[in-house]
Structure formats: C-alpha cells, structure tokens
Design an enzyme around this catalytic site. Structure first.
Site: not given
Length: 335
Positions: A235-236
């Site tokens: 994520h991210n």
C-alpha cells in the site's frame, strides 16, 4: 508478407530479395526458409552463421556474418519487437457477451469488448477500445483508459484508475486491501484501506501480480512501468515512470521508487524506503536502507557447491571474533 514490406515497417535497410515471402518469426537455431529471425547478442554468433532463416535482423557491423538476407537496423531487438506485434495472435473481439453482468450507471464506449462471465460493478467507466476478457471482475467506480486490456480472471477493484493502453495479465489483482492491522488489547484489528491505485499510461502488469490500494492516499504506478508475474506491491508505494521489476519481487508499504529503475527477480524492499532514479538491483537483492545514488546494487552470495557454501557460512560466523582478535593484536603492536 515479403521482406520489402517488413523492411519498410521497421525502417530497415534490406540486403537481399525484397520479394521473398516469410510467414513466421523464429530463433536463429529453429528458423527455416519461411522464417525471419534476429541477432543482437554476440553469444549467438555461431548460430547466426549457421541459421537457415530467410532473413535476419542485424546491426550493420554483423551483416558480414549473416548467411542470408539481412534487415539492417540500429537496434535489432526493438525491431524484432515491432515485427512480433505484426505476427502475434490477435483474436477477433467484438461486442458484449450475453453472460456478462453489468451494473447500473456505467459509461461504456461502443468499441469496448466484454467477454463471457465478466462482472462489472456500478458506475464503471470503460473508454474506447478497452478489452475485458472472460471471468474478469471490474468493481464499482473503476475507470479504465482507452485501449487497455484486462485479461482472463483479473480483478480491478473499486475506484481504481487505469490509464491508456494498460495491460493487466491473467489473475492479477489491482486494488486489493493493503496489509493494515492495529494491535489493541491483545488482538489484531483491521485498518480499513480507503485509498486507491492510480496506474499511468502504457503499463504492463504480469499474471498473478497484486497491487494493494493505499491506506489513505493512493498507490501510484507511473507511466510505462513493467511489472512481471507474481509481484507484490504494498500500500502507498510509488513507482516512477519506466521502471521494470522482475518476477517474485516484493515491495513493502510506502516505498518510493524512482524512474528508469531495473530490479531483478526476487528482490525484497523493506517499507518506507526511498530509491532514487536509475537504480539497478540484481536478483535477490534485499534493500533495508534508502538508496540515494544511481548505480548497480547487489546483496547475498552467488551460488556455490554445498561444501564450499558451508565452509563460507562457518567462517562468517567466526568473522566477528576474528576481527576482535586482529584489533587486539594491532593495539599491542601500536603500544
């Protein structure tokens, strides 16, 4: 298709009979008088000299070694890629299969193809020329750009945005939940992942690769990125334009990767790190710190016979003790 036509398509100088027909591409070793091949690596010079191909794509410097017609270009491998696109399998795809399920309020261009058993959620946008193959799932509010191709059983999760000409191979999942968990009073509690994934133009994502959605902001894949099969993107993560990552690599959450990086197979990158532009990581490299300078980086040991490897490990375990002994000896000499 004859050699003259092919030479024109790849802007090559033809040395040989322009009217000679070819019907397929093949390796130097397997080619016959109906096939065209290419040569770009001196390792295969012997195969070039013995090939039975009708023609070979070569550099100017290698024409004298070619026993057949030559298509002379600056970059034979790129020229081969151009020809491969002409010879590649291109099934006819038109319309929307009757078994497909399509949600309300979708915006679907007339030229879109939707295959059997595809599931499309609500408010999905499919631009002109999009291809959705059998069994794929496109969840609510996903946005897929012009000319993109979603292959069999791939999943594009809710609110994910794909740019133009993106290829997502079989079984890939774009926008699955990131690995977010909060420990509270002896138990794990799921942290909802409310960001998304933004994929740029001309990206290719390999089979069974997964790209997690952002926890708050978005996971971002830049233009022209190439991701091989079986890659995990946390994520991210942000991946810069035209970076390529080989199979079985894993990138932990919130890593920032620059442009034009090349990562070999099974690379592992710890979370919250930054890697600058133009970095090359060789296979199985393990990254635990920021990389601030362009260059080639490696970690681990190369393959050894088992007995030699065991000796190296035994010596490595004694390394700290040996260094301490050397330091004591050096101190005595100085005194």
């Amino acid at each position: 298709m004859n050699l003259g036509e092919l030479a024109e398509k790849i802007q090559a100088k033809l040395i040989g009979d322009a009217s000679l027909d070819v019907s397929r591409l093949a390796t130097l070793r397997e080619a016959d008088n109906q096939a065209i091949s290419f040569f770009h690596n001196q390792k295969y010079l012997a195969e070039l000299s013995q090939t039975q191909a009708a023609a070979v794509i070569v550099r100017e410097a290698d024409v004298s070694s070619c026993p057949c017609a030559s298509l002379v270009v600056k970059d034979p491998y790129f020229a081969y890629a151009q020809l491969a696109a002409l010879f590649a399998y291109q099934p006819e795809r038109t319309g929307i299969d009757r078994s497909a399920s399509i949600g309300d309020a979708c915006e679907i261009a007339n030229s879109v193809f939707i295959g059997p058993n595809v599931v499309i959620g609500r408010e999905v946008k499919l631009a002109a020329g999009v291809i959705i193959e059998a069994g794929a799932v496109i969840e609510d509010s996903a946005d897929i750009g012009e000319g993109s191709h979603i292959k069999t059983n791939a999943v594009i999760a809710h609110h994910v945005k794909l740019g133009a000409r993106v290829i997502v191979h079989q079984g890939a999942v774009i926008g699955s939940d990131g690995f977010g968990n909060a420990m509270h009073e002896g138990r794990w509690h799921k942290v909802p992942q409310i960001g998304s994934v933004i994929v740029g133009d001309d990206v290719e994502i390999g089979a069974n690769t997964t790209i997690d959605r952002g926890t708050l902001g978005n996971t971002i894949i830049g233009h022209g990125v190439r991701l091989d099969n079986l890659i995990q993107i946390g994520h991210n993560v942000e991946i810069g334009d035209h970076t390529a990552i080989a199979a079985c690599s894993a990138v932990a959450g919130s890593v920032k990767i620059g442009k034009y990086c090349l990562f070999g197979g099974a690379v592992g990158i710890a979370g919250h790190l930054s890697i600058t532009d133009g970095v090359i990581l060789t296979a199985r490299a393990e990254v635990s710190n920021d990389i601030k300078e362009k260059g080639i980086y490696s970690s681990g040991t190369a393959l050894l016979p088992n007995t030699a490897w065991r000796k190296c490990v035994a010596r490595l375990r004694k390394l700290d003790e040996s260094v301490r002994k050397l330091n004591r000896i050096a101190k005595k000499v100085e005194d």
